[in-house]
Motif scaffolding. Structure first.
Motif, short mmCIF file in Angstrom:
data_model
loop_
_atom_site.label_atom_id
_atom_site.label_comp_id
_atom_site.label_asym_id
_atom_site.label_seq_id
_atom_site.Cartn_x
_atom_site.Cartn_y
_atom_site.Cartn_z
N LEU A 157 1.24 0.26 52.49
CA LEU A 157 0.47 1.03 53.78
C LEU A 157 -0.58 0.26 54.43
O LEU A 157 -0.55 0.50 55.66
CB LEU A 157 0.03 2.50 53.36
CG LEU A 157 1.13 3.48 52.72
CD1 LEU A 157 0.38 4.67 51.95
CD2 LEU A 157 1.86 3.82 54.00
N HIS A 158 -1.30 -0.50 53.71
CA HIS A 158 -2.25 -1.24 54.49
C HIS A 158 -1.79 -2.59 55.06
O HIS A 158 -2.24 -2.41 56.39
CB HIS A 158 -3.37 -1.73 53.44
CG HIS A 158 -4.47 -2.72 54.03
ND1 HIS A 158 -4.59 -4.02 53.74
CD2 HIS A 158 -5.58 -2.28 54.60
CE1 HIS A 158 -5.67 -4.45 54.21
NE2 HIS A 158 -6.33 -3.29 54.73
N ILE A 159 -0.59 -3.08 54.81
CA ILE A 159 0.13 -4.07 55.68
C ILE A 159 0.60 -3.51 57.05
O ILE A 159 0.43 -4.12 58.00
CB ILE A 159 1.02 -4.84 54.74
CG1 ILE A 159 0.52 -5.53 53.46
CG2 ILE A 159 1.94 -5.77 55.55
CD1 ILE A 159 -0.29 -6.71 53.73
N GLU A 160 1.30 -2.29 57.03
CA GLU A 160 1.74 -1.68 57.94
C GLU A 160 0.67 -0.98 58.84
O GLU A 160 1.02 -0.44 59.96
CB GLU A 160 2.53 -0.57 57.65
CG GLU A 160 3.77 -1.07 56.84
CD GLU A 160 4.81 -0.25 56.36
OE1 GLU A 160 4.41 1.27 56.81
OE2 GLU A 160 5.68 -0.09 55.48
N GLY A 161 -0.79 -0.92 58.48
CA GLY A 161 -1.71 -0.36 59.31
C GLY A 161 -1.77 0.94 59.27
O GLY A 161 -2.24 1.67 60.04
N LYS A 162 -1.14 1.72 58.19
CA LYS A 162 -1.19 3.22 57.98
C LYS A 162 -2.32 3.70 57.24
O LYS A 162 -2.94 2.90 56.57
CB LYS A 162 0.27 3.62 57.53
CG LYS A 162 1.48 3.35 58.57
CD LYS A 162 2.69 3.81 58.03
CE LYS A 162 3.68 3.67 58.99
NZ LYS A 162 5.16 4.09 58.35
N GLY A 163 -2.45 4.98 57.00
CA GLY A 163 -3.67 5.38 55.80
C GLY A 163 -3.40 5.10 54.53
O GLY A 163 -2.37 5.68 53.93
N TYR A 164 -3.95 4.06 53.97
CA TYR A 164 -3.57 3.76 52.64
C TYR A 164 -4.64 4.17 51.40
O TYR A 164 -4.54 3.95 50.35
CB TYR A 164 -3.73 2.10 52.75
CG TYR A 164 -5.13 1.45 52.90
CD1 TYR A 164 -6.12 1.37 52.02
CD2 TYR A 164 -5.62 1.36 54.15
CE1 TYR A 164 -7.49 1.00 52.19
CE2 TYR A 164 -6.88 0.91 54.53
CZ TYR A 164 -7.63 0.83 53.77
OH TYR A 164 -9.04 0.23 54.16
N GLN A 165 -5.75 5.01 51.91
CA GLN A 165 -6.55 5.59 50.98
C GLN A 165 -5.91 6.86 50.36
O GLN A 165 -5.06 7.61 50.80
CB GLN A 165 -7.82 6.00 51.61
CG GLN A 165 -8.52 4.75 52.23
CD GLN A 165 -9.75 4.99 53.04
OE1 GLN A 165 -9.95 6.14 53.41
NE2 GLN A 165 -10.59 3.64 52.95
N HIS A 166 -6.63 7.22 49.07
CA HIS A 166 -5.93 8.37 48.46
C HIS A 166 -6.09 9.71 49.15
O HIS A 166 -4.97 10.55 49.06
CB HIS A 166 -6.85 8.65 47.18
CG HIS A 166 -6.74 7.73 46.17
ND1 HIS A 166 -7.71 6.82 45.77
CD2 HIS A 166 -5.62 7.29 45.16
CE1 HIS A 166 -7.12 5.99 44.84
NE2 HIS A 166 -5.72 6.10 44.60
N ARG A 167 -6.87 9.87 50.17
CA ARG A 167 -7.01 11.28 50.80
C ARG A 167 -6.15 11.22 52.02
O ARG A 167 -5.89 12.31 52.47
CB ARG A 167 -8.47 11.39 51.34
CG ARG A 167 -8.92 10.32 52.32
CD ARG A 167 -10.31 10.56 52.89
NE ARG A 167 -10.76 9.73 53.55
CZ ARG A 167 -11.53 8.61 53.63
NH1 ARG A 167 -12.21 8.39 52.33
NH2 ARG A 167 -11.94 7.81 54.48
N ASP A 168 -5.58 10.09 52.52
CA ASP A 168 -4.59 9.95 53.59
C ASP A 168 -3.19 10.78 53.57
O ASP A 168 -2.64 10.47 52.44
CB ASP A 168 -4.65 8.66 54.03
CG ASP A 168 -5.65 7.81 54.55
OD1 ASP A 168 -6.62 8.70 55.18
OD2 ASP A 168 -6.20 6.72 54.31
N LYS A 169 -2.65 11.22 54.41
CA LYS A 169 -1.37 11.88 54.30
C LYS A 169 -0.20 10.91 54.19
O LYS A 169 0.54 11.08 53.21
CB LYS A 169 -1.24 12.55 55.72
CG LYS A 169 0.15 13.43 55.91
CD LYS A 169 0.30 14.17 57.11
CE LYS A 169 1.64 14.86 57.21
NZ LYS A 169 2.08 15.04 58.76
N ASP A 170 -0.22 9.59 54.93
CA ASP A 170 0.81 8.59 54.72
C ASP A 170 0.77 8.06 52.98
O ASP A 170 1.64 8.11 52.64
CB ASP A 170 0.25 7.57 55.41
CG ASP A 170 0.52 7.75 56.85
OD1 ASP A 170 1.01 8.51 57.42
OD2 ASP A 170 -0.20 6.96 57.61
#
Length: 164
Positions: free
Chosen positions: A74-87
């Motif tokens: 998710l971090h590599i793709e630029g999406k929400g990678y944190q525990h609280r993120d929907k992604d």
């Protein structure tokens, strides 16, 4: 398990579960105490706690690897990678990665047995206080009546969670 075997395992899980390659390093870090693993944002490396493999086995380690790979991809793709993120929540469900790892039995025993509490009582109103850290009774007063405190001694936790 050796570092090279771990690297191959992480690469295999990444391709199988996520359909994408893992192009960075996966290593064991024996200094990790409170977590099963961690994803390093700056270097994109993954560090895993070897104690989880020793105490819980391969299935728990695979779950931790999946969890850390969720952060990675998710971090590599630029999406929400944190525990609280929907992604992140959606991806962990999709690949059956645990949100949290099981606590280590060795760490739980250590935490419980090393704790010593200190008991205090107000000389004026009788209010009692239990603290983990020892206080200087000449500097502190009762929070209820501002009276002087007296030190009663140490108390250790018992099996039921109370003090002895």
């Amino acid at each position: 398990m050796e570092q090279q075997t771990l690297q191959l395992l992480v690469e295999e899980i990444s391709l199988k579960e996520f359909g994408r390659p893992f192009k960075h390093k996966a290593v064991f870090n024996s200094r990790l105490r409170t977590t099963g693993g961690r994803y390093m944002l700056s270097s994109h490396h993954i560090e895993l706690n070897i104690h989880y493999l020793n105490e819980h086995g391969m299935q728990e380690l695979i779950g931790i690897i999946k969890h850390e790979l969720c952060h990675y991809h998710l971090h590599i793709e630029g999406k929400g990678y944190q525990h609280r993120d929907k992604d992140f929540k959606e991806l962990t469900k999709k690949v059956a990665a645990p949100r949290f790892c099981t606590p280590l039995p060795s760490q739980q025993k250590k935490k419980r047995s090393n704790v010593t509490f200190h008991a205090y009582r107000c000389k004026q109103c009788g209010q009692s206080y239990i603290r983990k850290k020892r206080m200087n009774i000449s500097r502190y007063a009762c929070g209820k009546c501002r009276g002087k405190l007296s030190y009663l001694g140490e108390a250790k936790p018992n099996e039921q969670g109370g003090l002895t």
